[in-house]
Design an enzyme around this catalytic site. Sequence first.
Site, short mmCIF file in Angstrom:
data_model
loop_
_atom_site.label_atom_id
_atom_site.label_comp_id
_atom_site.label_asym_id
_atom_site.label_seq_id
_atom_site.Cartn_x
_atom_site.Cartn_y
_atom_site.Cartn_z
N PRO A 8 0.96 -1.04 -0.28
CA PRO A 8 -0.15 -0.08 0.19
C PRO A 8 0.58 0.97 0.22
O PRO A 8 0.78 1.88 0.86
CB PRO A 8 -0.76 -0.42 1.25
CG PRO A 8 0.20 -0.87 2.16
CD PRO A 8 1.22 -1.93 1.52
N GLY A 12 -1.36 2.13 -4.12
CA GLY A 12 -2.71 1.58 -3.29
C GLY A 12 -2.99 1.54 -2.00
O GLY A 12 -4.37 0.85 -2.08
N ASN A 94 4.20 -0.07 -12.60
CA ASN A 94 4.50 0.21 -13.91
C ASN A 94 5.25 -0.67 -14.44
O ASN A 94 5.68 -1.69 -13.45
CB ASN A 94 5.82 1.33 -13.49
CG ASN A 94 5.47 3.21 -13.74
OD1 ASN A 94 3.66 2.69 -14.39
ND2 ASN A 94 5.87 3.60 -13.06
N LYS A 175 1.81 1.86 -21.84
CA LYS A 175 1.95 2.54 -21.31
C LYS A 175 3.96 2.52 -20.80
O LYS A 175 4.84 3.32 -20.21
CB LYS A 175 1.26 1.44 -19.45
CG LYS A 175 1.93 2.24 -18.49
CD LYS A 175 1.23 3.73 -18.34
CE LYS A 175 1.55 4.46 -16.90
NZ LYS A 175 2.00 4.46 -16.08
N ASN A 179 6.50 5.38 -20.07
CA ASN A 179 7.87 5.30 -19.35
C ASN A 179 8.86 5.24 -19.71
O ASN A 179 10.06 5.28 -19.26
CB ASN A 179 7.29 3.90 -18.01
CG ASN A 179 6.27 4.61 -17.86
OD1 ASN A 179 5.32 3.34 -17.36
ND2 ASN A 179 6.16 5.42 -17.05
N ASN A 183 10.71 8.32 -18.18
CA ASN A 183 10.98 7.87 -16.84
C ASN A 183 13.28 7.97 -16.52
O ASN A 183 13.49 8.74 -16.04
CB ASN A 183 10.75 6.24 -16.52
CG ASN A 183 8.97 7.08 -16.20
OD1 ASN A 183 8.80 7.28 -16.27
ND2 ASN A 183 9.29 6.36 -15.14
N ASN A 193 8.79 16.01 -15.14
CA ASN A 193 7.85 15.54 -16.38
C ASN A 193 7.93 16.29 -17.18
O ASN A 193 7.80 16.81 -18.37
CB ASN A 193 7.05 15.27 -16.30
CG ASN A 193 6.70 13.83 -15.51
OD1 ASN A 193 8.49 13.12 -14.78
ND2 ASN A 193 5.95 13.44 -15.43
N SER A 245 7.84 9.12 -11.28
CA SER A 245 8.10 7.28 -10.06
C SER A 245 9.81 7.26 -9.96
O SER A 245 10.72 6.96 -9.07
CB SER A 245 7.99 6.31 -10.27
OG SER A 245 7.37 6.01 -11.92
N GLU A 257 12.47 1.05 -11.40
CA GLU A 257 12.20 -0.04 -11.88
C GLU A 257 12.57 -0.26 -13.96
O GLU A 257 12.19 -0.50 -14.67
CB GLU A 257 10.47 0.50 -12.27
CG GLU A 257 10.14 -0.01 -11.07
CD GLU A 257 8.92 1.56 -11.14
OE1 GLU A 257 8.28 1.14 -10.64
OE2 GLU A 257 8.98 2.51 -11.93
O1 PAF Z 1 6.09 6.76 -13.35
C1 PAF Z 1 5.24 7.55 -12.89
O2 PAF Z 1 5.75 8.38 -13.09
C2 PAF Z 1 4.39 7.93 -14.49
O3 PAF Z 1 3.68 6.50 -14.90
C3 PAF Z 1 4.57 8.81 -15.89
C4 PAF Z 1 3.12 8.53 -16.46
C5 PAF Z 1 5.54 9.42 -16.40
C6 PAF Z 1 4.43 10.28 -15.07
O4 PAF Z 1 5.09 10.43 -13.96
#
Ligand code: PAF
Length: 293
Positions: A8, A12, A94, A175, A179, A183, A193, A245, A257
């Site tokens: 969580p 979560g 992700n 998706k 990323n 990312n 971003n 993230s 990740e």
């Molecule tokens: O990983 C992330 O932060 C998100 O999936 C995204 C869409 C890139 C937005 O910050």
Amino acid sequence: MNIAIVGPGAIGSLWASYLTEAGHQVNLWSRQPAAKLTIQRDQYAQQSLLNNNTQALQQSDVILVTLKAPSVLTVLSAIAKHIDQDSIIVLMHNGMGTAEGVNALLPNNPLLLATTTHGAYRPSMTQVLHTGYGQTLLGAANSQGELCQFLVDVFNHALSDVTWHSNINQALWTKLAINCAINPLTAIHQVTNGELVQPHYQQQLQNIVNEVSLVMNAEGFEIDVNHLLQTVNNVIHATSNNYSSMEQDIAHQRRSEIDFITGYLLESASRHNIDAPYNQALYQAVKKIEQSW
Ligand code: PAF
């Protein structure tokens, strides 16, 4: 329903809160040792939920796994003995590449994959803020999962908009493309971003997306490269003030990740004999930062 949330964090906790509000019996599985945890979403009343309760986990009809990809197999392996074979497992994170291992670990359980664009932020261990409304897609990752389309109604009732995707891998690849583009660049340069609208980043985004679309086409998804770049730029605009993230993981010296995002892309590229030098360079740059800690 009895629903467990494993991991969580921000997303979560958001789902735990909405599912509780919708009348479900929600229990948590987390790193924290307490027998009960409190969640307070936005300005709403606190909710107190069971934590790390093996009986509640065993009785869960649905187990929503919102761990980050690198932790999914380790944590599920540790708790597999407490998971009933009828519990529906839903992976929401992700990146890609965890479903194969989970299917091997829990071969009888229905397995679903989910992707969401809801924004959530956890300013403290007990608070979660719903920072952006989005959409959630759900789809099957094994034949037992195909029978679980009814979960769309359960989840939609708690936090809309949820839809069933008959080919969830296509949605997950889109998706993944987003990323792969946003990312690593934001993590390496430690920028929001929104910074990626700058012309020098736009050129790099074009190169990254070109390679990703070659791989996606080889995987059997018909992708228009300009449309994909437009999708990436739409997300950059919609989340311009956010730190991705991966940016946050690198800033806090946490394992990112990258293996499940760019790493997953590179594995697929190599299976199809496709060169992906731009993504390869980003992968190595992120790995180098992680190894320097
Ligand atoms: O990983 C992330 O932060 C998100 O999936 C995204 C869409 C890139 C937005 O910050």
